[in-house]
Design a protein around this motif. Sequence first.
Motif, mmCIF file in Angstrom:
data_model
loop_
_atom_site.group_PDB
_atom_site.id
_atom_site.type_symbol
_atom_site.label_atom_id
_atom_site.label_comp_id
_atom_site.label_asym_id
_atom_site.label_seq_id
_atom_site.Cartn_x
_atom_site.Cartn_y
_atom_site.Cartn_z
ATOM 1 N N CYS A 142 -6.402 -9.359 -1.518
ATOM 2 C CA CYS A 142 -6.706 -8.665 -0.269
ATOM 3 C C CYS A 142 -8.173 -8.248 -0.206
ATOM 4 N N VAL A 143 -8.706 -7.760 -1.314
ATOM 5 C CA VAL A 143 -10.114 -7.354 -1.346
ATOM 6 C C VAL A 143 -11.023 -8.566 -1.175
ATOM 7 N N VAL A 144 -10.705 -9.667 -1.837
ATOM 8 C CA VAL A 144 -11.509 -10.879 -1.700
ATOM 9 C C VAL A 144 -11.436 -11.403 -0.272
ATOM 10 N N TYR A 185 -1.552 -5.772 -8.751
ATOM 11 C CA TYR A 185 -2.991 -5.901 -8.936
ATOM 12 C C TYR A 185 -3.505 -7.237 -8.410
ATOM 13 N N GLY A 206 0.799 -1.219 0.000
ATOM 14 C CA GLY A 206 0.000 0.000 0.000
ATOM 15 C C GLY A 206 0.830 1.265 0.000
ATOM 16 N N SER A 234 -10.850 -9.683 2.475
ATOM 17 C CA SER A 234 -11.609 -8.814 3.369
ATOM 18 C C SER A 234 -13.109 -9.044 3.205
ATOM 19 N N GLY A 235 -13.559 -9.340 1.985
ATOM 20 C CA GLY A 235 -14.962 -9.670 1.769
ATOM 21 C C GLY A 235 -15.365 -10.961 2.457
ATOM 22 N N ARG A 257 -3.573 -7.017 -4.568
ATOM 23 C CA ARG A 257 -4.694 -6.181 -4.148
ATOM 24 C C ARG A 257 -6.019 -6.919 -4.312
ATOM 25 N N PHE A 258 -6.169 -7.664 -5.401
ATOM 26 C CA PHE A 258 -7.390 -8.424 -5.624
ATOM 27 C C PHE A 258 -7.582 -9.467 -4.529
#
Length: 61
Positions: A45-47, A39, A25, A49-50, A42-43
């Motif tokens: 990490c987003v998944v 990318y 970050g 966190s979801g 980051r993808f």
Amino acid sequence: MGALVVIVLLRFILYKISIGIRALGEHTKVIDTLGINVYEVRFVCVVLSGVLAWQHSILLI
């Protein structure tokens, strides 16, 4: 007990690993020059966190 394990694990990943999510970050160009796909990380990490938010919402129901 499980939450405590997750907290300790995330703290280790963020602060003790030299190329952790925190470094991603703050210094994306450095991570990119090391050959790590910014990318993709980051993808993931987003998944992740979801998934954690989904698990928490299951506990609230």
